[in-house]
Design a protein around this motif. Structure first.
Motif, mmCIF file in Angstrom:
data_model
loop_
_atom_site.group_PDB
_atom_site.id
_atom_site.type_symbol
_atom_site.label_atom_id
_atom_site.label_comp_id
_atom_site.label_asym_id
_atom_site.label_seq_id
_atom_site.Cartn_x
_atom_site.Cartn_y
_atom_site.Cartn_z
ATOM 1 N N ASP A 256 40.030 39.744 65.379
ATOM 2 C CA ASP A 256 39.869 41.268 65.568
ATOM 3 C C ASP A 256 38.806 41.054 66.818
ATOM 4 O O ASP A 256 37.801 40.472 66.723
ATOM 5 C CB ASP A 256 39.045 41.910 64.346
ATOM 6 C CG ASP A 256 40.139 42.146 63.267
ATOM 7 O OD1 ASP A 256 41.251 42.153 63.470
ATOM 8 O OD2 ASP A 256 39.568 41.931 62.016
ATOM 9 N N TRP A 257 38.969 41.962 68.004
ATOM 10 C CA TRP A 257 38.501 42.154 69.144
ATOM 11 C C TRP A 257 37.693 43.494 69.380
ATOM 12 O O TRP A 257 38.492 44.483 69.147
ATOM 13 C CB TRP A 257 39.218 41.393 70.199
ATOM 14 C CG TRP A 257 39.618 39.899 69.859
ATOM 15 C CD1 TRP A 257 40.723 39.775 69.723
ATOM 16 C CD2 TRP A 257 38.928 38.950 70.316
ATOM 17 N NE1 TRP A 257 40.970 38.441 69.619
ATOM 18 C CE2 TRP A 257 39.799 37.665 69.895
ATOM 19 C CE3 TRP A 257 37.713 38.518 70.851
ATOM 20 C CZ2 TRP A 257 39.353 36.541 70.248
ATOM 21 C CZ3 TRP A 257 37.300 37.177 71.124
ATOM 22 C CH2 TRP A 257 38.147 36.547 70.734
ATOM 23 N N LYS A 258 36.518 43.818 69.726
ATOM 24 C CA LYS A 258 36.157 44.715 70.164
ATOM 25 C C LYS A 258 35.650 44.953 71.509
ATOM 26 O O LYS A 258 35.045 44.175 72.057
ATOM 27 C CB LYS A 258 35.017 45.385 69.133
ATOM 28 C CG LYS A 258 34.290 46.474 69.354
ATOM 29 C CD LYS A 258 33.310 46.465 68.173
ATOM 30 C CE LYS A 258 32.691 47.961 68.336
ATOM 31 N NZ LYS A 258 31.653 48.249 66.979
ATOM 32 N N ALA A 259 36.019 46.215 72.367
ATOM 33 C CA ALA A 259 35.741 46.280 73.777
ATOM 34 C C ALA A 259 34.179 46.270 73.970
ATOM 35 O O ALA A 259 33.517 47.047 73.435
ATOM 36 C CB ALA A 259 36.342 47.206 74.437
ATOM 37 N N VAL A 260 33.500 45.426 74.793
ATOM 38 C CA VAL A 260 32.179 45.445 75.259
ATOM 39 C C VAL A 260 31.817 46.006 76.583
ATOM 40 O O VAL A 260 30.728 46.330 76.899
ATOM 41 C CB VAL A 260 31.567 44.370 74.734
ATOM 42 C CG1 VAL A 260 31.427 44.146 73.223
ATOM 43 C CG2 VAL A 260 31.833 43.194 75.486
ATOM 44 N N GLU A 261 32.699 45.533 77.607
ATOM 45 C CA GLU A 261 32.259 45.767 78.899
ATOM 46 C C GLU A 261 33.567 45.953 79.873
ATOM 47 O O GLU A 261 34.656 45.422 79.713
ATOM 48 C CB GLU A 261 31.612 44.436 79.334
ATOM 49 C CG GLU A 261 31.219 44.514 80.804
ATOM 50 C CD GLU A 261 30.435 43.164 81.336
ATOM 51 O OE1 GLU A 261 29.295 43.090 80.979
ATOM 52 O OE2 GLU A 261 31.157 42.228 81.676
ATOM 53 N N LEU A 262 33.326 46.696 80.925
ATOM 54 C CA LEU A 262 34.508 47.096 81.514
ATOM 55 C C LEU A 262 34.057 47.003 82.904
ATOM 56 O O LEU A 262 32.949 47.278 83.368
ATOM 57 C CB LEU A 262 34.974 48.550 81.379
ATOM 58 C CG LEU A 262 36.264 49.015 82.179
ATOM 59 C CD1 LEU A 262 37.370 49.974 81.395
ATOM 60 C CD2 LEU A 262 35.650 49.953 83.357
#
Length: 145
Positions: free
Chosen positions: A38-44
């Motif tokens: 499971d992965w969660k977006a942290v930076e764009l």
């Protein structure tokens, strides 16, 4: 009497050769692919054509909704959870897809190219429609959720 002692020793020694079933289930393969999880977006990050580059927390573009999350399963199926604000209410939408070590393909979303992955971080590159700039290629960093 010697025969009885010998038979007893032989009988006890044979218990050492009896195999018990193992606690681990070797019929289930252990997945060592670092992408599974499971992965969660942290930076764009993105660069405006003929303009500056920008990097900021992914939560800055979610308008108060949860950030994107990706579940990559060992059978190469994927679930991408996206929250968008509709009439001031965060609405969760799930998209199903597939993945390999190079790309994550998801119904209704642009393909996400794998830039890098290790045990703790996944970096993807994909196209996103972004306000007045239109379609921009973004790089998104994910961490294990």
């Amino acid at each position: 009497m010697k025969k009885l002692i010998f038979a007893s020793i032989l009988g006890l020694a044979s218990f050492g050769f009896v195999a018990c079933s193992s606690d681990d289930d070797s019929s289930t393969p252990i997945n060592t692919n670092p992408m599974v999880g499971d992965w969660k977006a942290v930076e764009l990050s993105y660069s405006i054509p003929n303009g500056p580059s920008h990097t900021f927390p992914f939560s800055a573009i979610t308008a108060g909704c949860d950030v994107d999350e990706i579940e990559l399963r060992a059978n190469n199926s994927a679930d991408v959870e996206v929250e968008n604000k509709v009439n001031e209410v965060c609405t969760e939408v799930h998209h199903v897809g597939t993945w390999n070590n190079e790309v994550i393909s998801v119904e209704g979303l642009n393909d996400k190219q794998v830039v890098s992955v290790d045990a703790n971080q996944l970096v993807l590159k994909y196209w996103m429609t972004y306000g007045t700039y239109g379609d921009l290629e973004v790089t998104v960093k994910y961490i294990r959720d």
